[in-house]
Design a protein around this motif. Structure first.
Motif, PDB file in Angstrom:
ATOM      1  N   TYR A  40       0.874  -1.259   0.012  1.00  0.00           N
ATOM      2  CA  TYR A  40       0.275  -0.394  -0.015  1.00  0.00           C
ATOM      3  C   TYR A  40       0.840   1.215   0.155  1.00  0.00           C
ATOM      4  CZ  TYR A  40      -4.620  -2.545   0.441  1.00  0.00           C
ATOM      5  OH  TYR A  40      -5.378  -3.429   0.832  1.00  0.00           O
ATOM      6  N   LEU A  41       2.154   1.129   0.523  1.00  0.00           N
ATOM      7  CA  LEU A  41       2.550   2.034   0.677  1.00  0.00           C
ATOM      8  C   LEU A  41       3.156   2.120  -0.859  1.00  0.00           C
ATOM      9  CD1 LEU A  41       5.707   2.390   3.639  1.00  0.00           C
ATOM     10  CD2 LEU A  41       3.821   3.247   3.174  1.00  0.00           C
ATOM     11  N   LEU A  43       2.194   1.485  -3.547  1.00  0.00           N
ATOM     12  CA  LEU A  43       0.567   2.503  -4.537  1.00  0.00           C
ATOM     13  C   LEU A  43       0.283   3.922  -3.756  1.00  0.00           C
ATOM     14  CD1 LEU A  43      -1.889  -0.098  -3.625  1.00  0.00           C
ATOM     15  CD2 LEU A  43      -0.602   0.678  -6.200  1.00  0.00           C
ATOM     16  N   TYR A  44       0.219   4.550  -2.931  1.00  0.00           N
ATOM     17  CA  TYR A  44       0.232   5.754  -2.239  1.00  0.00           C
ATOM     18  C   TYR A  44       1.235   7.049  -2.407  1.00  0.00           C
ATOM     19  CZ  TYR A  44      -4.337   4.735   0.665  1.00  0.00           C
ATOM     20  OH  TYR A  44      -4.931   4.593   1.211  1.00  0.00           O
ATOM     21  N   ASN A  47       0.648   7.568  -6.106  1.00  0.00           N
ATOM     22  CA  ASN A  47      -0.304   8.376  -7.162  1.00  0.00           C
ATOM     23  C   ASN A  47      -0.632   9.015  -5.819  1.00  0.00           C
ATOM     24  OD1 ASN A  47      -1.376   5.876  -9.124  1.00  0.00           O
ATOM     25  ND2 ASN A  47      -0.461   4.778  -7.716  1.00  0.00           N
ATOM     26  N   VAL A  52      -7.805   9.192  -2.112  1.00  0.00           N
ATOM     27  CA  VAL A  52      -8.620   7.956  -2.032  1.00  0.00           C
ATOM     28  C   VAL A  52      -9.429   7.935  -0.913  1.00  0.00           C
ATOM     29  CG1 VAL A  52      -5.790   6.901  -2.033  1.00  0.00           C
ATOM     30  CG2 VAL A  52      -6.537   8.536  -0.542  1.00  0.00           C
ATOM     31  N   PRO A  53      -9.390   6.241  -0.665  1.00  0.00           N
ATOM     32  CA  PRO A  53     -10.905   6.321   0.464  1.00  0.00           C
ATOM     33  C   PRO A  53     -10.505   6.309   1.739  1.00  0.00           C
ATOM     34  CG  PRO A  53     -10.718   4.184  -0.532  1.00  0.00           C
ATOM     35  CD  PRO A  53      -9.521   5.123  -1.332  1.00  0.00           C
ATOM     36  N   ILE A 196      -8.740  -6.439   0.907  1.00  0.00           N
ATOM     37  CA  ILE A 196      -9.598  -5.658   0.654  1.00  0.00           C
ATOM     38  C   ILE A 196      -9.876  -5.184   1.351  1.00  0.00           C
ATOM     39  CG2 ILE A 196      -7.243  -4.958  -1.118  1.00  0.00           C
ATOM     40  CD1 ILE A 196     -10.198  -3.705  -2.608  1.00  0.00           C
ATOM     41  N   PRO A 199     -14.054   0.753   1.319  1.00  0.00           N
ATOM     42  CA  PRO A 199     -13.777   1.368   0.705  1.00  0.00           C
ATOM     43  C   PRO A 199     -13.063   0.901  -0.521  1.00  0.00           C
ATOM     44  CG  PRO A 199     -13.169   1.610   3.107  1.00  0.00           C
ATOM     45  CD  PRO A 199     -12.898  -0.002   3.428  1.00  0.00           C
ATOM     46  N   PHE A 200     -11.884   0.805  -0.603  1.00  0.00           N
ATOM     47  CA  PHE A 200     -11.410   0.040  -2.072  1.00  0.00           C
ATOM     48  C   PHE A 200     -12.342  -0.300  -3.365  1.00  0.00           C
ATOM     49  CE2 PHE A 200      -7.973   1.113   1.000  1.00  0.00           C
ATOM     50  CZ  PHE A 200      -6.857   1.925   0.152  1.00  0.00           C
ATOM     51  N   PHE A 201     -13.491  -1.162  -2.876  1.00  0.00           N
ATOM     52  CA  PHE A 201     -14.212  -1.713  -3.468  1.00  0.00           C
ATOM     53  C   PHE A 201     -14.888  -1.112  -4.604  1.00  0.00           C
ATOM     54  CE2 PHE A 201     -15.385  -5.880  -1.494  1.00  0.00           C
ATOM     55  CZ  PHE A 201     -14.213  -6.022  -0.288  1.00  0.00           C
ATOM     56  N   PRO A 202     -15.558  -1.186  -5.572  1.00  0.00           N
ATOM     57  CA  PRO A 202     -16.025  -0.955  -6.163  1.00  0.00           C
ATOM     58  C   PRO A 202     -17.519  -0.490  -5.533  1.00  0.00           C
ATOM     59  CG  PRO A 202     -15.424  -2.025  -7.731  1.00  0.00           C
ATOM     60  CD  PRO A 202     -14.649  -2.592  -5.929  1.00  0.00           C
TER      61      PRO A 202
ATOM     62  N   LYS B  44      -8.807   2.182  -8.109  1.00  0.00           N
ATOM     63  CA  LYS B  44      -8.475   4.044  -7.417  1.00  0.00           C
ATOM     64  C   LYS B  44      -7.077   4.164  -7.070  1.00  0.00           C
ATOM     65  CE  LYS B  44     -12.208   2.891  -4.330  1.00  0.00           C
ATOM     66  NZ  LYS B  44     -13.208   3.547  -4.855  1.00  0.00           N
ATOM     67  N   PHE B  45      -5.785   3.317  -7.953  1.00  0.00           N
ATOM     68  CA  PHE B  45      -4.949   3.929  -8.443  1.00  0.00           C
ATOM     69  C   PHE B  45      -4.744   3.375  -9.586  1.00  0.00           C
ATOM     70  CE2 PHE B  45      -4.953   1.954  -4.039  1.00  0.00           C
ATOM     71  CZ  PHE B  45      -4.354   3.771  -2.959  1.00  0.00           C
ATOM     72  N   ILE B  48       1.583   1.597 -10.135  1.00  0.00           N
ATOM     73  CA  ILE B  48       2.448   1.126  -8.581  1.00  0.00           C
ATOM     74  C   ILE B  48       3.421   0.770  -9.372  1.00  0.00           C
ATOM     75  CG2 ILE B  48       2.046  -2.043  -8.824  1.00  0.00           C
ATOM     76  CD1 ILE B  48       2.441  -1.681  -5.735  1.00  0.00           C
TER      77      ILE B  48
END
Lengths: 268, 256
Positions: A40-41, A43-44, A47, A52-53, A196, A199-202, B44-45, B48
């Motif tokens: 996740y790091l 990914l964050y 981007n 982000v949710p 996951i 909140p990350f869901f569609p 969402k992203f 990566i």
């Protein structure tokens, strides 16, 4: 009641034998925690402008809690004793005991989870709290959210065990257990946010998830802790938790009655 | 002879048709969750560390393919502790074939073949979407990656099987190495921190299977060495097979 309590105590003592398994469990949980956080790091970090949710700190906290209490609420627990009994017919002996078959195994499942989790959670929590910033397990958002976390997590354990009981009893009707239990586990894992966070869901999946009991197992306690679910919302969700628990116990109890009535003892 | 025993195994498993069908379907769904995770995250992203969703899916499907292949056809070695515990290993020892060979023949898990198919489907989708300029070298590197992926899990299974000689019981560390490693290697390994990259490149060579060759395959590098990096897995196989041999030498039967 006393008989159930004694049975609970007995199960706790039996399960305490498996301390080596707990050690292995801790290392696995730790490994998964770290790799997920790194993922996740990455990914964050790549981007920064993304919408982000969940903020990173609540997400990391979520991941650590998930690893710490994995043993308490994982959905794919298989009670081998119970399954074996169903297959080989020793279940018939249970029918002549004075205690309720349903509650006996319900208590067995809960005690198993409680012991496994209490052996594992502390080391992971302590190390999580001590880690440096991006990897850190954060403190609860407020005293109230911490209380809600404790209450909802206890309800989770009761709820997931009640659901497990239903699935186990259903195998009485089908004999083959592997397919049903793993099919159920997949759905439960996805919708409790173990793969996951919800909140990350569609969007359409979030809507489906809201109608299922599973979000009360994994999603609710972990997110209320970090404040990703507010205290007010959490209080309302508590009602959902309790009602699902009552429904699950009643359904499980009733189908266990039906199943045992219908049970054909296959030879002696 | 290996194929002969595979055939027998398949036949025996197909005897239980309804159970086979239910299990196959659930297998398909279980492993769908892994792909679901990747796809949902990329809603969402959008990247990566520079890798797009289809590049990640390709990376993961290669690992998943190798894992599924090993679990399907080399099931015996995965469940090696059972062989020791129930004494079947003693029977194998008196037969005129290699132990490893007999173990491989002993069991296949047909249900898991659906995971292989699933991995291949995802791989093909990723390849179509990626718009790759194909040439003979790229075909080669893809095949190398797939074979290396099978070999690394085979090596890991052999390694943990040889550990069973000492402990008799199976080992949870094994799940850490295979499931954990697989989980980690579903993304290009460069997204992790240095220590992790080092361990999973030079100690357990996941990086040589689906990261360095992938860079070459995607045209992110032109270094021809990367094309041959999957061969590093052969180096990894040496200690695995060796430890199995040593374990076998020191094997004491559990008695019957």
């Amino acid at each position: 009641m006393k008989a159930y309590f004694n049975y609970f105590k007995l199960r706790v003592i039996t399960n305490l034998q498996y301390r080596a398994a707990a050690l292995a469990g801790i290392s696995t949980q730790f490994f998964f925690g770290i790799t997920y956080i790194m993922l996740y790091l990455a990914l964050y970090e790549s981007n920064t402008s993304a919408n982000v949710p969940m903020d990173l700190q609540s997400l990391v906290t979520y991941l650590w809690l998930q690893q710490s209490f994995f043993a308490l609420i994982y959905p794919f627990l298989k009670d081998q004793d119970l399954l074996k009994m169903i297959k080989n017919g020793n279940l018939a002996y249970e029918l002549i005991r004075p205690q309720s078959f349903y509650f006996k195994f319900y208590i067995k499942m809960i005690s198993e989870r409680l012991v496994a989790a209490s052996l594992r959670c502390l080391p992971i929590i302590i190390v999580g709290l001590l880690l440096p910033s991006p990897y850190k397990l954060g403190l609860p958002a407020s005293v109230e959210s911490f209380l809600l976390f404790i209450v909802s997590l206890s309800l989770s354990c009761l709820l997931v065990s009640a659901l497990s009981m239903i699935i186990h009893i259903i195998t009485l009707f089908t004999i083959d257990s592997r397919g049903i239990i793993s099919g159920y586990s997949v759905i439960a894992e996805v919708f409790m946010g173990a793969v996951i966070p919800l909140p990350f869901f569609p969007n359409f999946l979030i809507k489906i998830g809201n109608y299922l009991p599973f979000r009360f197992i994994g999603d609710f306690p972990y997110r209320v802790y970090s404040g990703s679910i507010s205290v007010i919302e959490g209080r309302n969700l508590l009602f959902g938790s309790i009602s699902w628990l009552i429904i699950a116990i009643i359904v499980g109890y009733l189908i266990s009655k039906v199943a045992l009535k219908k049970a054909v003892i296959q030879g002696g | 002879m290996f194929f002969e025993s595979i055939k027998m195994n398949i036949k025996s498993q197909l005897e239980y048709k309804s159970s086979f069908i239910i299990n196959s379907i659930s297998q398909f769904f279980i492993f769908f969750t892994f792909y679901f995770m990747i796809i949902a995250l990329f809603q969402k992203f959008n990247n990566i560390r520079g890798f797009t969703v289809y590049e990640v899916l390709l990376c993961f499907s290669i690992i998943q393919f190798g894992f599924a292949f090993t679990e399907t056809f080399f099931r015996g070695i995965d469940r090696f502790e059972d062989l020791i515990i129930d004494g079947r290993l003693d029977r194998y020892l008196v037969r005129p074939r290699g132990i490893l060979f007999q173990t491989l023949c002993s069991e296949i898990d047909l249900v898991k073949i659906f995971r292989i198919i699933q991995a291949l489907i995802i791989m093909v989708i990723a390849l179509i979407k990626l718009d790759i300029t194909w040439n003979i070298l790229k075909v080669m590197v893809l095949i190398f990656m797939m074979i290396a992926s099978i070999l690394i899990f085979f090596g890991l299974f052999v390694l943990t099987a040889s550990y069973c000689f000492i402990t008799v019981q199976g080992l949870e560390v094994k799940n850490l190495l295979t499931d954990g490693g697989k989980n980690l290697a579903q993304y290009p390994i460069s997204i992790y921190r240095k220590g992790v990259v080092f361990v999973f490149t030079f100690i357990i060579p996941y990086g040589f299977i689906n990261y360095y060759p992938l860079l070459y395959f995607l045209g992110k590098t032109n270094n021809i060495l990367y094309l041959f990096s999957p061969f590093m897995v052969l180096l990894f196989l040496i200690p695995c097979l060796l430890s199995f041999k040593i374990g076998l030498k020191h094997y004491n039967s559990v008695g019957s």
